[in-house]
Design a protein around this motif. Structure first.
Motif, PDB file in Angstrom:
ATOM      1  N   LEU A 434       0.851  -1.190   0.000  1.00  0.00           N
ATOM      2  CA  LEU A 434       0.000   0.000   0.000  1.00  0.00           C
ATOM      3  C   LEU A 434       0.886   1.238   0.000  1.00  0.00           C
ATOM      4  CD1 LEU A 434      -2.761   1.366   0.121  1.00  0.00           C
ATOM      5  CD2 LEU A 434      -2.682   1.139   2.624  1.00  0.00           C
ATOM      6  N   ASP A 435       0.752   2.038  -1.028  1.00  0.00           N
ATOM      7  CA  ASP A 435       1.585   3.231  -1.210  1.00  0.00           C
ATOM      8  C   ASP A 435       0.660   4.439  -1.344  1.00  0.00           C
ATOM      9  OD1 ASP A 435       3.344   5.193  -1.993  1.00  0.00           O
ATOM     10  OD2 ASP A 435       4.469   3.916  -3.363  1.00  0.00           O
ATOM     11  N   LEU A 436       0.641   5.287  -0.313  1.00  0.00           N
ATOM     12  CA  LEU A 436      -0.236   6.463  -0.303  1.00  0.00           C
ATOM     13  C   LEU A 436       0.621   7.732  -0.281  1.00  0.00           C
ATOM     14  CD1 LEU A 436      -2.892   5.252   2.306  1.00  0.00           C
ATOM     15  CD2 LEU A 436      -3.055   5.159  -0.191  1.00  0.00           C
ATOM     16  N   LYS A 437       1.232   8.034  -1.411  1.00  0.00           N
ATOM     17  CA  LYS A 437       2.111   9.201  -1.500  1.00  0.00           C
ATOM     18  C   LYS A 437       1.284  10.476  -1.586  1.00  0.00           C
ATOM     19  CE  LYS A 437       6.428   7.477  -3.457  1.00  0.00           C
ATOM     20  NZ  LYS A 437       6.182   6.042  -3.583  1.00  0.00           N
ATOM     21  N   ASP A 438       1.469  11.360  -0.635  1.00  0.00           N
ATOM     22  CA  ASP A 438       0.816  12.674  -0.588  1.00  0.00           C
ATOM     23  C   ASP A 438      -0.688  12.576  -0.329  1.00  0.00           C
ATOM     24  OD1 ASP A 438       3.291  13.791  -1.187  1.00  0.00           O
ATOM     25  OD2 ASP A 438       2.936  13.736  -3.333  1.00  0.00           O
ATOM     26  N   ILE A 439      -1.364  11.615  -0.915  1.00  0.00           N
ATOM     27  CA  ILE A 439      -2.813  11.487  -0.763  1.00  0.00           C
ATOM     28  C   ILE A 439      -3.199  11.371   0.709  1.00  0.00           C
ATOM     29  CG2 ILE A 439      -4.678   9.805  -1.074  1.00  0.00           C
ATOM     30  CD1 ILE A 439      -4.421  11.682  -3.401  1.00  0.00           C
ATOM     31  N   SER A 440      -2.351  10.767   1.525  1.00  0.00           N
ATOM     32  CA  SER A 440      -2.686  10.555   2.942  1.00  0.00           C
ATOM     33  C   SER A 440      -2.184  11.682   3.833  1.00  0.00           C
ATOM     34  CB  SER A 440      -2.114   9.213   3.427  1.00  0.00           C
ATOM     35  OG  SER A 440      -0.710   9.190   3.273  1.00  0.00           O
ATOM     36  N   ASP A 441      -1.775  12.813   3.269  1.00  0.00           N
ATOM     37  CA  ASP A 441      -1.226  13.904   4.085  1.00  0.00           C
ATOM     38  C   ASP A 441      -2.225  14.435   5.119  1.00  0.00           C
ATOM     39  OD1 ASP A 441       1.138  13.719   2.785  1.00  0.00           O
ATOM     40  OD2 ASP A 441       1.027  15.646   1.740  1.00  0.00           O
TER      41      ASP A 441
END
Length: 565
Positions: A434-441
């Motif tokens: 699971l890779d949540l780059k920036d979206i999970s800020d």
């Protein structure tokens, strides 16, 4: 009492080393004895295209002693970079063997010819001085240039003649010599003129894959040559395909695809800028039954509208659609997007879908992911806006077969948007990556704790948030298979909190990597960081990376208690 392995057992072991790309062990076997060399060298050269020799690294530390400080009177000309030297020797042996000047026919062992790699060597700034002299021996100079004159046993440049042969010329002539001898080649990566490529392909009956820098290289009836001479050809990768007025990429690609044998091409990857149009897309229909991997870039809306004409591709397993030409988002645009969503959803063998600035990607996925019968295992969506994507996030929860998910783009700080995404992600119980780059800020620590509680099989996780401290670490206690955790959020972790987390790791976390990238006002001393690294290494053979963000004293966005105001 000595014990001798049977030759067939020895070959099996060396083949395993080749499959694992263990160049160091193969090289040591080749040095150990003539008997082992006869078996190991062919395997070594079969996989030499995957050798890490270009970049050095740990392998080179095992082959070369560290460079010692030269004496004050040592000639700089004699100082060589070990990795580049070994890289040059590899290509020199291949080139000389193609000319019949080596004891063993190294080039005949080749299975993949990476001429781009040779070009990189010739243009490397470190390919100079002694390395260059060693590479261009007299035998090679006879092949690549006539600008040298003899003096005794040496070959010297005549001052009355031109400069050294260009890298492109050397690459072309060495490549031509190798191709004439190495008919066992299965794959090639190269940047050569169209006439040269068409000629080379005609002499490679076992060729299966081809990577070219420009689609223009395929313009001299290469498709027909592949059809007539390469019955096993199935994979094509192109970096770019642009117009060359008055010749268009549209016409070239259409001609090439029609020349190929129908239903034989399994992989068509167009990586960078292209100018293919609707005729090019339609021509892919000749490979309808065989295509299993398709990547298209820079499509216009007219070309995109042609995709549904391909009908569902029965063998398609991986699809990537990226960086399309912007188009007005009117009624006609969304009608086309709906048709494409229907087409993708009907490709029932599809397992991997990658989108980036293709159309209105969240809108497309909100329809595609809701299709009955579509069971993706890998999904990637980049450069999208989380705000206004609720329909996509709700549909995402239906793809419960997903094992890898990568979302990146502009985050939302609206609680309702975050809750919908967290709820959807919590339904994907089979996720491994699971890779949540920036979206999970915008995630709070409670969101992370809620999310991971539903994802017990996670192996790799990249997750950010508004601000993290030791509290968030409890979200990862129960992840018994986690092997990589990256936290790029502003954070303030204590040594005790991290050690407590490490104590929860078990055998399933072997090799665990912990990366804390943006620590604020860190309480971790260098000694604590070192101790954490050593503890991770000792407990699960893991590693620790720690990065501190220096903040100006006047910056009040992160107060001492780590809470944003």
């Amino acid at each position: 009492m000595s014990f001798v392995l049977a030759d067939d057992v020895l070959c099996m072991i060396l083949d395993i080393l080749g499959d694992e790309r263990d160049h160091h062990s193969l090289f040591q076997c080749a040095l150990s004895s003539r008997h082992l060399a006869a078996h190991s060298i062919p395997v070594l050269y079969k996989v030499c295209h995957a050798s890490p020799v270009r970049g050095g690294g740990t392998e080179d530390e095992q082959f070369f002693n560290p460079l010692k400080r030269p004496p004050f009177n040592a000639s700089l000309k004699r100082m060589v970079d070990p990795a580049v030297h070994k890289w040059a020797l590899l290509w020199r042996s291949l080139a000389l063997s193609s000319l019949g000047h080596t004891y063993l026919p190294y080039c005949s062992y080749l299975r993949y010819l990476d001429l781009d790699d040779l070009g990189d060597l010739l243009k490397d700034p470190k390919f100079s001085g002694q390395i260059r002299e060693d590479f261009f021996s007299s035998e090679l100079l006879d092949t690549v240039s006539s600008d040298y004159e003899a003096k005794g046993n040496k070959r010297l440049r005549s001052s009355a003649k031109g400069p050294d042969p260009s890298a492109d010329l050397v690459k072309l002539r060495i490549g031509s010599a190798i191709v004439k001898k190495a008919t066992s080649i299965r794959g090639m990566s190269l940047h050569v003129p169209p006439e040269t490529l068409s000629e080379w392909v005609a002499g490679l009956p076992l060729l299966q894959s081809l990577t070219v820098w420009s689609g223009a290289a395929l313009s001299q009836h290469t498709g027909a040559q592949l059809r007539e001479n390469c019955p096993k050809f199935k994979q094509l990768t192109i970096y770019s395909w642009r117009d060359r007025p008055p010749i268009t990429a549209e016409a070239e690609s259409e001609e090439f695809l029609k020349e190929l044998s129908p239903d034989t091409l399994e992989c068509f990857d167009l990586i960078s800028l292209s100018q293919l149009g609707p005729r090019s897309v339609a021509a892919l229909g000749s490979q309808l039954q065989s295509l299993s991997e398709l990547k298209l870039t820079s499509l216009t809306i007219k070309a995109i509208a042609e995709l549904p004409s391909l009908k569902p591709l029965p063998s398609l397993r991986a699809l990537a659609l990226v960086d399309s030409v912007p188009s007005p988002r009117n009624e006609s645009f969304y009608a086309i997007v709906s048709q494409v969503a229907e087409w993708i959803g009907n490709c029932r063998s599809l397992r991997q879908l990658d989108l980036r600035r293709f159309v209105d990607d969240p809108f497309l996925l909100s329809q595609t992911l809701s299709k009955e019968g579509l069971t993706l295992t890998n999904l990637s969506l980049a450069k999208y806006d989380m705000s206004g994507s609720d329909a996509f996030h709700e549909a995402l929860g239906r793809q419960q077969s997903l094992r890898s998910l990568c979302l990146s783009g502009d985050p939302s700080f609206v609680p309702e948007d975050i809750e919908i995404l967290v709820q959807a992600l919590g339904q994907l119980h089979e996720l491994r990556d699971l890779d949540l780059k920036d979206i999970s800020d915008g995630f709070a620590q409670e969101h992370v704790i809620t999310l991971t509680a539903s994802l017990p099989h996670l192996e790799c996780l990249w997750i950010s948030g508004d601000f993290f401290d030791d509290t968030v670490l409890q979200a990862f206690y129960h992840l018994r298979e986690l092997r990589a955790l990256v936290i790029p959020a502003f954070s303030k972790f204590t040594a005790d909190g991290i050690f407590d987390f490490i104590s929860h790791l078990g055998p399933g976390n072997t090799g665990f990597s912990l990366s804390i990238l943006n620590a604020v006002d860190s309480t971790l001393t260098e000694e604590a960081q070192l101790l954490i690294s050593e503890t991770l290494k000792a407990s699960v053979d893991g590693s620790f990376d720690y990065g501190i963000v220096p903040l100006d004293d006047s910056d009040s966005s992160v107060p001492e208690d780590g809470v944003y105001w």
